[in-house]
Design a protein around this motif. Structure first.
Motif, PDB file in Angstrom:
ATOM      1  N   TRP A 101       1.044  -1.346   0.213  1.00 28.16           N
ATOM      2  CA  TRP A 101       0.026   0.447   0.154  1.00 28.16           C
ATOM      3  C   TRP A 101       1.081   1.287   0.232  1.00 28.16           C
ATOM      4  N   GLU A 102       1.609   1.106   0.824  1.00 26.15           N
ATOM      5  CA  GLU A 102       2.935   2.792   1.242  1.00 26.15           C
ATOM      6  C   GLU A 102       3.645   2.490  -0.076  1.00 26.15           C
ATOM      7  N   THR A 103       3.807   1.401  -1.223  1.00 28.83           N
ATOM      8  CA  THR A 103       4.143   1.052  -2.203  1.00 28.83           C
ATOM      9  C   THR A 103       3.211   2.191  -3.196  1.00 28.83           C
ATOM     10  N   ALA A 104       1.857   0.950  -3.467  1.00 32.45           N
ATOM     11  CA  ALA A 104       1.047   2.202  -4.518  1.00 32.45           C
ATOM     12  C   ALA A 104       1.249   3.839  -4.189  1.00 32.45           C
ATOM     13  N   LEU A 105       1.458   4.414  -3.094  1.00 31.77           N
ATOM     14  CA  LEU A 105       0.592   5.582  -2.503  1.00 31.77           C
ATOM     15  C   LEU A 105       2.173   6.367  -3.151  1.00 31.77           C
ATOM     16  N   GLY A 106       2.907   5.841  -2.814  1.00 28.19           N
ATOM     17  CA  GLY A 106       4.033   6.633  -3.998  1.00 28.19           C
ATOM     18  C   GLY A 106       4.994   6.155  -5.465  1.00 28.19           C
TER      19      GLY A 106
END
Length: 472
Positions: A445-450
């Motif tokens: 999810w953090e990768t998706a946001l970034g």
């Protein structure tokens, strides 16, 4: 947090995209029902739909416009004769009329009443759309919808899937919950826990029946795919490959129906190379069907619909785990893992790139395979973690806005990674794992946001730009 049935994650769908085809189709149906509830379809003078963001930018290649028109016509993607889709769409375009909900003919001009707005995105989600109805008395009804992945539809106010929120007996919103309840209830299999929770929607007999129905549809889809040749629609001139691989692997063997074909596959030579080719063949077959508006199993999305079928078919054809019970357990666990990603991250490529589709499906398949091959609950979760860990950062960059390149081949890669992840997990001690499934979901999810928006199903980055082809 909302509980989600496994059959909301693994379900009957239609190609080529769950978020760009099925989502808008579902939204159109929801809007028609809203009109029926608040007014009457017979009072509608004009209907409009405008698609924004990713839905607009890759809308033609994903059939978003087609889904909008057929959905407003009252067609159901689960039952429509897929061979007549082009005919029905051409009738709307050429006659400049639409039979709203199958109940009232009104004027409808493609490009005026249906617009793909590539210049604007709605704030709530990149897959946004607005439906507007104008009534004979001048009143206007307008509603925004967002296709949030896997065919799920939401509004800003409430998720349409939460209107009848169900709480399961043993709520499992994290991977840690699955292990906790398995230990508390002294269950050796995650699938036993899932079966108990599915009783919130249906009986255990009905759950088993639905899982076996899903399997029958998977086999049918693969069989159709391995027996069709030619060029996929859309303008990229992509050649179907599954049929050629199937023919080469079977040689001069003859079959006349699906059961005879399946038995030939089971009896085929079992070398590493041939099994590898069969797994790829299964995955390609499904996604070639998906790319041509065929009926497939969404798992958890259409773009990733070949992974779970390929791995489950691998298990049925080339392992000893071939019983109906194994099929049910595989599907229950795979679906349950999908719900964890849906609730804690995303299964939408427009939100998270292809890691949210192929990555999630690979994790689901790895968990299902590990379950039926005798894995402990810890090993099942470890397999899902391994599969996703090696998809982190995978971008969504469909050439020409079509679910073809690189999407079709990625399903083969996802299937092979799932099998590898299962094999590694079965030989490992999950207590010694350094990364948990919950941690990898959070990282995804953090990768998706970034991730840069160009790599989130917009066809504005990656291969979609490198190959330099306009959307078809």
């Amino acid at each position: 947090m909302q509980s989600i049935s496994v059959f909301e994650i693994i379900k009957i769908g239609i190609g080529p995209s769950s978020s760009h085809t099925m989502g808008p189709w579902n939204a159109a149906e929801i809007f028609l029902n809203q009109i029926r509830r608040d007014n009457n379809l017979q009072n509608v003078k004009e209907i409009n739909v405008e698609f924004f963001g990713s839905l607009a930018k890759t809308g033609i290649g994903h059939g978003t416009d087609i889904a909008g028109m057929l959905g407003l016509s009252g067609e159901n993607f689960k039952t429509i004769d897929t061979k007549k889709i082009t005919e029905k769409v051409d009738l709307i375009k050429n006659s400049k009329m639409i039979n709203l909900g199958g109940e009232k003919l009104i004027p409808f001009v493609y490009g005026k009443n249906l617009i793909l707005n590539k210049e604007k995105s709605l704030e709530f989600h990149p897959n946004g759309m607005i439906f507007t109805a104008v009534f004979e008395n001048g009143e206007i009804l307008s509603q925004d919808y967002y296709s949030v992945g896997g065919g799920f539809v939401a509004t800003k106010e409430e998720n349409s899937m939460e209107e009848m929120c169900i709480r399961t007996l043993y709520p499992c919103h994290k991977a840690a919950d699955l292990r906790k309840y398995c230990e508390q209830l002294n269950l050796d299999k995650i699938s036993d826990l899932v079966l108990l929770n599915e009783e919130s929607w249906r009986t255990q007999v009905e759950t088993r029946s639905e899982a076996l129905y899903i399997w029958s549809q998977i086999k049918e889809c693969i069989y159709k795919g391995v027996n069709k040749e030619g060029i996929l629609p859309g303008g990229l001139n992509v050649t179907r490959r599954a049929a050629n691989i199937n023919r080469k692997l079977l040689g001069d063997k003859i079959y006349t129906n699906m059961d005879e074909w399946f038995q030939l596959v089971v009896d085929a030579e079992e070398t590493f190379t041939t099994i590898n080719k069969w797994v790829s063949c299964f995955a390609l077959a499904v996604n070639e069907e998906n790319a041509s508006f065929g009926r497939i199993i969404t798992a958890p999305t259409n773009g990733a619909s070949g992974v779970i079928p390929a791995v489950l078919m691998f298990a049925q054809a080339f392992t000893e785990f071939t019983s109906e019970e194994d099929i049910v357990r595989f599907i229950l666990v795979a679906g349950e893992i999908g719900t964890l990603f849906k609730k804690n991250a995303t299964i939408s490529a427009a939100m998270g790139g292809c890691q949210a589709e192929i990555g999630v499906s690979s994790a689901m398949a790895a968990a299902g395979l590990t379950e039926i091959m005798g894995g402990t609950p810890g090993q099942v979760l470890m397999a899902a973690e391994i599969a996703m860990e090696h998809h982190l950062g995978l971008t969504c960059d469909p050439i020409g806005g079509l679910v073809q390149i690189p999407c079709i081949e990625r399903n083969s890669m996802g299937a092979m990674k799932a099998i590898t992840a299962a094999n590694i997990a079965l030989e490992s001690d999950p207590e010694k794992a350094k990364v948990s499934l919950d941690q990898v979901i959070q990282t995804m999810w953090e990768t998706a946001l970034g991730m840069n928006e160009r790599f989130k199903e917009t066809s504005e980055g990656g291969l979609a730009i490198a190959v330099n082809l306009a959307e078809c």
